[in-house]
Write a protein that holds these residues in place. Structure first.
Motif, short mmCIF file in Angstrom:
data_model
loop_
_atom_site.label_atom_id
_atom_site.label_comp_id
_atom_site.label_asym_id
_atom_site.label_seq_id
_atom_site.Cartn_x
_atom_site.Cartn_y
_atom_site.Cartn_z
N LEU A 112 28.12 -36.17 -77.53
CA LEU A 112 28.14 -34.96 -78.64
C LEU A 112 26.98 -34.26 -79.01
N LYS A 113 25.67 -35.01 -79.08
CA LYS A 113 24.57 -34.33 -79.25
C LYS A 113 24.27 -33.40 -78.11
N GLU A 115 26.10 -31.70 -76.29
CA GLU A 115 27.03 -30.50 -76.14
C GLU A 115 27.30 -29.92 -77.58
N ARG A 116 26.66 -30.07 -78.54
CA ARG A 116 26.60 -29.56 -79.74
C ARG A 116 26.46 -28.10 -79.96
N SER A 154 19.46 -26.36 -79.11
CA SER A 154 20.71 -26.71 -78.22
C SER A 154 20.61 -26.20 -76.85
N GLU A 222 30.34 -26.02 -75.94
CA GLU A 222 30.61 -26.14 -77.12
C GLU A 222 31.66 -25.29 -77.77
N HIS A 238 33.69 -28.90 -74.11
CA HIS A 238 33.42 -30.29 -73.89
C HIS A 238 32.96 -31.12 -75.34
N TYR A 239 32.61 -30.57 -76.23
CA TYR A 239 32.30 -31.20 -77.31
C TYR A 239 33.19 -31.79 -78.28
N TYR A 240 34.36 -30.96 -78.00
CA TYR A 240 35.68 -31.32 -78.66
C TYR A 240 36.48 -32.41 -78.11
N ASP A 243 34.62 -35.56 -78.93
CA ASP A 243 35.32 -35.67 -80.51
C ASP A 243 36.47 -36.28 -80.70
#
Length: 370
Positions: A112-113, A115-116, A154, A222, A238-240, A243
């Motif tokens: 997550l970090k 792809e934030r 980022s 992101e 990707h981030y979600y 998640d």
């Protein structure tokens, strides 16, 4: 706090080489987490990680296309291209290390970090690049290529700098009656050489196509404009995707970031082999495991050499590269299914120490890829 913009073509090539390093650096952690999952367990996680690994390969190829378009030479087999894990990725606020480790809560928190979204918190808005000392033995891929102590917040912010640099340099070139897009168009990789539903690969030949290529990378990582989907409004960023695994619930249309309301998904946090994080060849005493680890590293080096050839005028070789990524599954399983002697409760794993590729980051000066 400082801000360093791209003002020369050589600087742009350095940034694009670093972009390729950055995109590649996510593949070993994601791929290892994927293949650490025990057969029959975590089907949702397996599917999500498999898609993201393939899309990171797409991003690597897009970065190579952009570098080729401005007259650079992609090289994945050069000393120092493969980082030594654990390694820091874009870490503007605080340091965080990306490790080679099994699928776990800790691994997902790191992903997550990575792809934030690029949106900075209020206390960092307008502060420019963030000054923080980098270890002399580390390549900080989230830093300015020529100013290793200046960090981006980022990956998205890193790419935004590339975008502005391309716009500036092309405007300057046009005023002089020329262009920065002078690369050999036969080196461009298109979708016919990359069978993936992860996004379209198109040739980068001018300002418009270069900006569209960077936008695709950012949006797949992101999300588009602060939303949870890419610009096609049907694929989660990707981030979600990560998640969803953390929250144990799928996103659905209309959901706000951080608030999935779709069906629940099952995550078995014990459903992965307990491999030793960031294992090194020097730590392996068992002869069979040592042989397997060495064989994997050699094969991975051959994979990078194949990609280098594909990006330098032999695009058809890319059709061989993606299947090799899945060949790695058997080689990794040979390592992570076996206990690691002298490390109770821990199994072996891939080390990604590529023969002739890894070198001390402190000895690597900024290189102009020309």
């Amino acid at each position: 706090m400082y801000s360093y913009s791209i003002r020369t073509l050589d600087e742009l090539k350095e940034f694009l080489h670093r972009a390729m390093q950055l995109e590649h650096a996510t593949i070993p952690p994601y791929m290892t987490a994927l293949y650490s999952i025990k057969p029959g367990s975590n089907q949702a996680a397996t599917q999500i990680l498999r898609v993201i690994v393939v899309e990171e390969m797409l991003h690597l190829t897009i970065a190579a296309n952009i570098l080729n378009a401005v007259g650079g030479t992609p090289d994945l087999a050069s000393p120092g291209f493969v980082v030594s894990y654990p390694t820091p990725l874009p870490d503007g606020e605080t340091d965080f290390q990306v490790s080679i480790q099994a699928f776990s809560r800790e691994a997902l928190a790191t992903f997550l970090k990575i792809e934030r979204p690029a949106q900075r918190p209020d206390h960092l808005v307008g502060k420019g690049l963030i000054e923080r000392k980098t270890s002399p033995h580390t390549i900080a891929l989230g830093s300015h290529p020529r100013h290793e102590n200046l960090h981006f917040y980022s990956i998205g912010e890193f790419y935004s700098t590339i975008t502005e640099g391309i716009k500036y340099l092309e405007a300057e070139a046009r005023r002089a009656g020329t262009t920065i897009f002078t690369g050999d168009t036969s080196r461009q990789i298109t979708s016919e050489y990359y069978y993936s539903a992860g996004g379209e690969l198109f040739p980068v030949t001018d300002l418009k196509s270069a900006l569209e290529a960077i936008e695709l990378i950012i949006e797949q990582g992101e999300g588009d404009g602060g939303g949870i989907y890419d610009d096609d409004e049907h694929e989660l960023a990707h981030y979600y995707r990560f998640d969803e695994l953390v929250k144990g619930r799928y996103y659905q249309k209309g959901n706000r970031p951080g608030h999935p309301t779709g069906p629940q998904l099952q995550v078995d946090w014990e459903g992965a082999y307990p491999l030793k994080a960031n294992l090194k060849v020097a730590e392996i005493e068992d002869p069979e495991l040592l042989e397997a680890a060495t064989a994997f590293n050699t094969r991975y080096g051959e994979f990078l050499q194949l990609l280098t050839r594909a990006y330098n005028g032999e695009p058809r070789l890319l059709l061989e590269a993606v299947p090799i990524m899945f060949e790695f599954r058997n080689m990794i399983l040979e390592l992570i299914r076996n206990p690691l002697p002298n490390h109770p409760g821990m199994n072996g794993g891939p080390t990604y120490e590529i023969p002739g590729n890894i070198q001390a980051a402190g000895s690597r000066q900024a290189e102009v890829i020309a």
